[in-house]
Design an enzyme around this catalytic site. Structure first.
Site, mmCIF file in Angstrom:
data_model
loop_
_atom_site.group_PDB
_atom_site.id
_atom_site.type_symbol
_atom_site.label_atom_id
_atom_site.label_comp_id
_atom_site.label_asym_id
_atom_site.label_seq_id
_atom_site.Cartn_x
_atom_site.Cartn_y
_atom_site.Cartn_z
ATOM 1 C CG HIS A 1 -92.082 90.545 -6.168
ATOM 2 N ND1 HIS A 1 -93.073 89.991 -6.938
ATOM 3 C CD2 HIS A 1 -92.681 91.531 -5.469
ATOM 4 C CE1 HIS A 1 -94.216 90.615 -6.710
ATOM 5 N NE2 HIS A 1 -94.000 91.557 -5.820
ATOM 6 C CG ASP B 1 -93.115 87.258 -8.741
ATOM 7 O OD1 ASP B 1 -92.107 87.129 -8.023
ATOM 8 O OD2 ASP B 1 -93.919 88.201 -8.614
ATOM 9 N N GLY C 1 -97.950 96.140 -0.839
ATOM 10 C CA GLY C 1 -98.251 95.306 0.318
ATOM 11 C C GLY C 1 -99.189 94.167 -0.011
ATOM 12 C CG ASN C 2 -103.031 94.324 -1.881
ATOM 13 O OD1 ASN C 2 -103.209 95.534 -1.877
ATOM 14 N ND2 ASN C 2 -103.852 93.471 -1.271
ATOM 15 C CB SER C 3 -96.618 91.388 -3.497
ATOM 16 O OG SER C 3 -96.358 91.907 -4.756
ATOM 17 N N GLY D 1 -88.510 71.822 -27.472
ATOM 18 C CA GLY D 1 -87.400 72.123 -28.371
ATOM 19 C C GLY D 1 -87.861 72.687 -29.700
ATOM 20 C CB VAL D 2 -90.640 73.921 -31.240
ATOM 21 C CG1 VAL D 2 -90.686 72.490 -31.705
ATOM 22 C CG2 VAL D 2 -91.576 74.130 -30.052
#
Length: 521
Positions: free
Chosen positions: A142, A172, A247-249, A305-306
Site C-alpha cells: 500500500h 501487503d 510514515g512507518n509503513s 481445495g478444502v
C-alpha cells in the site's frame, strides 16, 4: 463509543498541490489490489541473497541499558520512500457518479460508457528495508500501489528512483529495486523462534520527520484479524506495542540483536494514531514473498481445495479432538487436490510435514509456502484415529488474467513487452450464483469481468467489474477460457468488444495503441 478498527495508517498521503496538504488515513479493512497473486515486472535475478541468522535471542534476566549500538548497526538498512501519483483521467463508476449519471439514457452521450473523471495528483510517504546489497528493498504494497514515481532515500543522503519489481496485495508486501551496490542489507531473524515478551525496536520515518526508533515487546504472534480479507490475503502478523505511526509503513521491526523480525504494516486505532497495537508481517513470510517477487514478479501459492472450520470446544468434543487444535474439514472441493487424495468431510488436519496445525489460518499459511505441485504429508484425525494422507498441492483456481499485464496496472504501464490485448482485465466463468445476483438471462453466455486495472485502456473505454464479454473482435466468447485465448491471438491493439452491461448489450472499442507512451504523460 467508537469501535476500534484496523487501519493501514503508516502511509501519509497528501495532494501534491501546495497549500492543500492533508494527512489521510488509509481506509479500514479494505486494500485495493488484485484478487490473485500479484504480477510484477519480474527480474533476471534467480533469487535474493538474503543474510540470515536463525539463532534465538538471549532471554536472560537483565536488559541492556541502551540499544544505541544495535540502532547504529541496523538504522542504515531502513530507508525513506516517497511516491508521486500523477493526475489521471479515469473511467467513472456508479460509486463515484452523481445519481442518474450511469443510466443508459445518459451514457449514450458518452459513447455508451460513463464520463471520465480527473483524479488529483498525490504524494505519499512510507519506509522500506534494504534486503540485499545490490539494491532490493522491501516495503508495503500500500506504500507503492498506484504510484507513478517511487523514490528511495538512504540515511547517507543519497536518493534513487526505484523500479517496482513486484507487488503482493495478499500479504501487503512489495519489492522495489534501486541502482546501487554495496548497500547495508539487513540480516533476517527466524521469526518462528520469536516469543511473546521478546524486546523489539521499530524503525521508520513517521510523519516524514526523519528516521525514528521506538521500543516495545512482541505482544502476540499469529494475529489474523481480517485486514486483508478483501483480497483473500494471508495474515500471520506479529503484534507489538512499539509505536508505529503514519510514515512507518514498510519499516523494520527488529529484535535486540538488530535482525529483521518483521515489516511494520498496520495498527489498531480509534483515532487513526497509534494506541499500543501495531502489526508486522513476520520476517519468514517476508523472505518467501520477496524471493518469489524477485524471481518471477509474482507469488504463486499452493492450494489444497478444502473449506475449513475453526474447532470450537463443542466441535472439538464432537470430533474427539482433545486440545481444540487443528483444522476441521467442512467440505472438499470436487476434483481438488484434497478430494483426489482422499480427504473427507469431518476430517481434522492436525499436522503438515511434521509441523503442528493449530487452526485453519495456520494451515492456510503453511500450505501457501509450498509451490503448486509439491506433495505434502497431512496428519489427519478421522473417527478418532490418526492417519497420514499425502496431497499434491495445486494452484488456486479463480479469476483468469487477460493479456500479460494482469491486474498490476503499475507494472503494465512500465512495460514495453506486453503481449495480447485487454491487459489489466480479469475474467471468470459465469456461475449460477452470478447469474442470479446480476439477473443475467439463462441463455446468455460469456466471460464475467471481475477486475479492471485502474488507468488501463480497458478502464478508459468504460469496462468495469460485472460486465460480461460476449464477443472479442466478432468471435463469440462462451467462458473465461475463450476470452483469454482470443485476447492473445489478436494482432491489432484495437479490440472490438460486444458486452452485456446491466441489462444492455453494447459494442466498445478498447484502444491500447501507444499505451506505454500515454502512461508517461
Amino acid at each position: 463509543m467508537n469501535q476500534p478498527k484496523f487501519v493501514l495508517v503508516p502511509v501519509t498521503r497528501r495532494p501534491a498541490k501546495p497549500g492543500l496538504a492533508t494527512v489521510a488515513t488509509l481506509g479500514a479493512l479494505a486494500l485495493a489490489g488484485a484478487l490473485f497473486a500479484a504480477a510484477g515486472t519480474g527480474s533476471d535475478k534467480s533469487s535474493i541473497d538474503l543474510k540470515r541468522d536463525a539463532t534465538p535471542v538471549a532471554r536472560g534476566p537483565l536488559e541492556a541499558a541502551s540499544f544505541s549500538t544495535i540502532v547504529k548497526r541496523v538504522a542504515p538498512s531502513v530507508v525513506k520512500i516517497t511516491t508521486e501519483t500523477k493526475a489521471k483521467r479515469v473511467a467513472a463508476n456508479a460509486a463515484n457518479l452523481p445519481p442518474g449519471f450511469d443510466h443508459p439514457a445518459f451514457r449514450q452521450f458518452f459513447g455508451n460508457r460513463p464520463p471520465d473523471m480527473q483524479t488529483q495528483p498525490q504524494n505519499g510517504l512510507g519506509s522500506g528495508v534494504i534486503v540485499s546489497a545490490d539494491g532490493y528493498v522491501v516495503t508495503n504494497n500500500h506504500v507503492v500501489d498506484g504510484a507513478d514515481l517511487v523514490t528511495v532515500a538512504l540515511t547517507d543522503g543519497r536518493e534513487f528512483t526505484a523500479k517496482v519489481v513486484g507487488r503482493d496485495p495478499q500479504t501487503d508486501l512489495a519489492v522495489v529495486k534501486i541502482d546501487a551496490e554495496d548497500l547495508p542489507a539487513v540480516t533476517f531473524a527466524d521469526s518462528a523462534k520469536s516469543e511473546v515478551g521478546d524486546r523489539v525496536l521499530a524503525i521508520g520515518n513517521p510523519f516524514g520527520i526523519g528516521e525514528t526508533v521506538t521500543s516495545g515487546i512482541v505482544s502476540a504472534k499469529g494475529r489474523n484479524i481480517g485486514i486483508l480479507a478483501e483480497v483473500e490475503g494471508y495474515e500471520d502478523f506479529i503484534q507489538t506495542d512499539a509505536a508505529i505511526n503514519p510514515g512507518n509503513s514498510g519499516g523494520a521491526l527488529v529484535d535486540i540483536n538488530g535482525r529483521l523480525l518483521g515489516i511494520n504494516t498496520a495498527i489498531l486505532s480509534r483515532s487513526g494514531g497509534f494506541q499500543g497495537v501495531g502489526l508486522a508481517v513476520p520476517a519468514n513470510l517476508v523472505s518467501h514473498v520477496a524471493d518469489s517477487l524477485v524471481k518471477t514478479g509474482k507469488v504463486t501459492r499452493g492450494y489444497l481445495g478444502v473449506n475449513l472450520n475453526t474447532l470450537t470446544p463443542a466441535l472439538a468434543e464432537a470430533f474427539n479432538v482433545k486440545d481444540n487444535k487443528g483444522a476441521l474439514v467442512a467440505a472438499t472441493i470436487p476434483d481438488g487436490p484434497a478430494a483426489k487424495a482422499g480427504l473427507k468431510d469431518g476430517d481434522v488436519i492436525t499436522g503438515l510435514n511434521g509441523q503442528p496445525v493449530t487452526d485453519p489460518n495456520n494451515l492456510k499459511n503453511q500450505v501457501s509456502s509450498f509451490a503448486p505441485g509439491t506433495t505434502v504429508n497431512l496428519d489427519v484425525l478421522r473417527a478418532g484415529k490418526t492417519t497420514q494422507i499425502a496431497v499434491t498441492t495445486a494452484e488456486k483456481p479463480g479469476a483468469k488474467r487477460i493479456g500479460k499485464g494482469g491486474l498490476d496496472s503499475l507494472s503494465k504501464q512500465n512495460r514495453s513487452d506486453d503481449e495480447g490485448v485487454l491487459n489489466g482485465v480479469a475474467v471468470e466463468d459465469l456461475d449460477r450464483a452470478g447469474r442470479r445476483d446480476m439477473n443475467v438471462p439463462a441463455k446468455l453466455k460469456g466471460a464475467l469481468i471481475t477486475q479492471v486495472a485502474p488507468n488501463s485502456a480497458s478502464a478508459r473505454a468504460g469496462l468495469k467489474p460485472g460486465d460480461i464479454i460476449l464477443e472479442i473482435n466478432r468471435e463469440p466468447v462462451t467462458n473465461a477460457k475463450d476470452a483469454v485465448e482470443l485476447s492473445t491471438k489478436t494482432e491489432s491493439k484495437k479490440t472490438l468488444l460486444k458486452l452485456w452491461s446491466r441489462g444492455n448489450t453494447l459494442f466498445v472499442v478498447v484502444d491500447e495503441t501507444g499505451t506505454d507512451k500515454d502512461s508517461q504523460q
